[in-house]
Write a protein that holds these residues in place. Structure first.
Motif, PDB file in Angstrom:
ATOM      1  N   HIS A  60       0.807  -1.230   0.000  1.00  0.00           N
ATOM      2  CA  HIS A  60       0.000   0.000   0.000  1.00  0.00           C
ATOM      3  C   HIS A  60       0.840   1.281   0.000  1.00  0.00           C
ATOM      4  O   HIS A  60       0.309   2.352   0.284  1.00  0.00           O
ATOM      5  CB  HIS A  60      -0.955   0.011   1.202  1.00  0.00           C
ATOM      6  N   GLY A  72      -0.401   3.268  -2.988  1.00  0.00           N
ATOM      7  CA  GLY A  72      -1.667   3.937  -2.708  1.00  0.00           C
ATOM      8  C   GLY A  72      -1.474   5.200  -1.894  1.00  0.00           C
ATOM      9  O   GLY A  72      -2.111   6.231  -2.152  1.00  0.00           O
ATOM     10  N   ASP A  83      -6.448  -0.280  -5.566  1.00  0.00           N
ATOM     11  CA  ASP A  83      -6.820  -0.827  -4.270  1.00  0.00           C
ATOM     12  C   ASP A  83      -5.764  -1.823  -3.808  1.00  0.00           C
ATOM     13  O   ASP A  83      -5.085  -2.447  -4.617  1.00  0.00           O
ATOM     14  CB  ASP A  83      -8.176  -1.519  -4.362  1.00  0.00           C
TER      15      ASP A  83
END
Length: 422
Positions: A252, A255, A422
Motif C-alpha cells: 500500500h 496507494g 486498491d
C-alpha cells in the motif's frame, strides 16, 4: 520525483542479493570467462599451418611454341612475335600463382607442395596430408594468351579441390585463388586498354577508396566479456526495480503516494529515471573495475570514452524504459509474473546478443537476430567502438536502441493505471 529516485537507490544499496546480482556476479564471470575461455573464444592461439597442393598439367614450352607459330601464321614480323612471346612468358598466370602462394606473407599460413598428377594429390588429401589442392589444367596459360594476344573468346579456369573437414583452410585457399584471378584479370584489362602504358604503374593503382575498418588491436577476451556480462546483467535492473514497485503496491505504499497528490505518471517517471541511473552507474563501475584490475580499456583516448558514454547513456535509457513498462504491466495486471518471465528471459537475450559466445560462429542469421535485441545491438556497438569505429558509424545500431526505448515508453504510459489502485 527526486525523493522517489533517492528511495530506489537507498533501497537497492541495502539489498545484498541485488548488489550481488548487478555488480559482483558479472565481475566474477568476467574473470572466469576471460581466463578460461579467452584463448579459445577470441582466437588467442595461433593458427596451424596447413599444406596445399598444386597439380600443373600444362606444358609451358609447348604452349609458348604453339603461340609463336600461330602468331607467325598470322603474318606478324618476327621481332613482334619474339616480343609477344617474351611478354607472354613474363605474364604466365601459372607462374604468377606459384609466386603468390610461395610469398613470405603466406609462410605462416600455408606450405605449398607440388604433385605430378591428380591421383597423387587426391590420395594425399584423403590421408589428410594436405588441406586441398589447386589444379592448373592443360592449356590453361595458352588459353589466357589467346584471349590477350589474339583476342579470341576463350576461357580457362583453375580447379580447386578441398577437404571438407578443413573448413578454415578451404576458405583461405578459395579466397586466395579468387582474389588472384580477379587481380590478374583486372591488371590484364588495364594493360590492354592502355596498350601497355599502365603496366609500369599497376602497383600503385587504387581501385576506389581505401577504407580502414579497424585501427585497433583485435578485441581481447576480457574486453569481450566485460561488455557481454555488462549488457546482460544491466537488463536485470529492469525486473529488479519493477518487482520493488509491485511490492510497494502490495504494501500500500503506492496507494499512499497517490493519496499524497502525486501524479501517477510522476511515479512511473521516477521508476524510469531510477532504472536509467542505476544501469549507468552499474556499467560505469563494472567498466572501471575491469580496467583497473584487468587493464580492459587501458590506454584508450578521450574520444573513445566519450563514445562509450554516449552508448552507455542510450542503453541505460532503454533499460529505464523497460523498467517503466514492466512496472506498468505488473501494476495494471496486479500480477508480478510478467516481471518474473522477463527476468528469466534475460539469458535468452544474452545468448542471442552474444554475451556468452560470438553467435556468428554458429550462424550469421543468429547474429542478425541478436542485433535486434536490446543487449545485442548495444554490445555490437561497443565492440565496434573498441575496433576504432566512430560513434557516427555505430549510430544505425543505436537507432534500434532508441526505437525500442520510444516504443517501450509509449506502451508504459498507455498501460500504467491512471487512478489509485486498491
Amino acid at each position: 520525483m527526486f525523493n522517489f529516485v533517492k528511495k530506489d537507490f537507498l533501497s537497492l544499496s541495502k539489498s545484498k542479493s541485488d548488489l550481488l546480482e548487478l555488480l559482483f556476479m558479472p565481475f566474477i564471470l568476467i574473470a572466469i570467462l576471460g581466463f578460461s575461455l579467452g584463448n579459445i573464444m577470441m582466437g588467442g592461439t595461433s593458427n596451424n599451418t596447413f599444406n596445399v597442393g598444386i597439380v600443373n598439367e600444362q606444358n609451358l614450352e609447348r604452349d609458348l611454341g604453339r603461340l609463336e607459330n600461330e602468331l607467325v601464321e598470322q603474318g606478324m614480323p618476327a621481332e613482334i612475335v619474339a616480343e609477344m612471346a617474351a611478354g607472354a612468358q613474363e605474364s604466365d598466370p601459372a607462374a604468377m600463382l606459384y609466386e603468390l602462394l610461395e610469398d613470405e606473407s603466406f609462410a605462416d599460413i600455408m606450405i605449398v607442395e607440388e604433385f605430378d598428377n591428380l591421383s597423387s594429390a587426391t590420395q594425399a588429401m584423403n590421408e589428410d596430408e594436405i588441406a586441398g589442392f589447386i589444379t592448373i589444367p592443360e592449356n590453361f596459360s595458352y588459353h589466357v594468351w589467346q584471349s590477350i594476344y589474339q583476342e579470341e573468346d576463350t576461357s580457362s579456369a583453375l580447379n580447386i579441390t578441398v577437404n571438407e573437414a578443413e573448413n578454415m583452410a578451404s576458405i583461405i585457399i578459395e579466397s586466395v585463388v579468387t582474389t588472384f584471378v580477379a587481380q590478374y584479370n583486372l591488371e590484364t584489362s588495364i594493360a590492354l586498354a592502355t596498350n601497355g602504358q599502365a603496366e609500369a604503374e599497376n602497383q600503385t593503382i587504387q581501385q576506389g577508396e581505401k577504407v580502414q575498418l579497424s585501427v585497433e588491436e583485435p578485441v581481447s577476451a576480457f574486453q569481450y566479456y566485460t561488455i557481454g556480462m555488462g549488457v546482460m546483467f544491466a537488463l536485470s535492473t529492469a525486473p529488479i526495480i519493477a518487482t520493488r514497485a509491485f511490492k510497494e503496491k502490495e504494501q500500500h505504499v503506492f496507494g499512499r503516494i497517490m493519496l499524497s497528490g502525486t501524479k501517477p505518471l510522476t511515479y512511473l517517471s521516477s521508476k524510469m529515471i531510477s532504472g536509467t541511473l542505476i544501469t549507468f552507474v552499474q556499467l560505469a563501475i563494472l567498466f572501471a573495475l575491469s580496467t583497473l584490475i584487468f587493464g580492459t580499456f587501458k590506454g584508450r583516448d578521450s574520444d573513445f570514452w566519450i563514445n562509450v558514454v554516449y552508448t552507455t547513456g542510450l542503453y541505460s535509457i532503454l533499460v529505464g524504459s523497460l523498467t517503466s513498462i514492466l512496472t506498468s504491466i505488473s501494476l495494471y495486471a496486479n500480477d508480478n509474473r510478467t516481471v518474473g518471465f522477463f527476468g528469466s528471459f534475460v539469458s535468452v537475450f544474452a545468448f542471442l546478443g552474444g554475451s556468452y559466445i560470438p553467435v556468428e560462429q554458429f550462424s550469421e542469421y543468429l547474429k542478425q537476430i541478436g542485433n535486434w535485441t536490446p543487449n545485442g545491438a548495444t554490445m555490437t556497438s561497443y565492440l565496434q567502438l573498441l575496433q576504432g569505429f566512430d560513434f557516427q558509424e555505430v549510430l544505425p545500431l543505436m537507432m534500434r536502441v532508441i526505437g525500442m526505448t520510444v516504443i517501450s515508453l509509449l506502451m508504459a504510459v498507455i498501460i500504467f493505471p491512471k487512478r489509485r489502485l486498491d
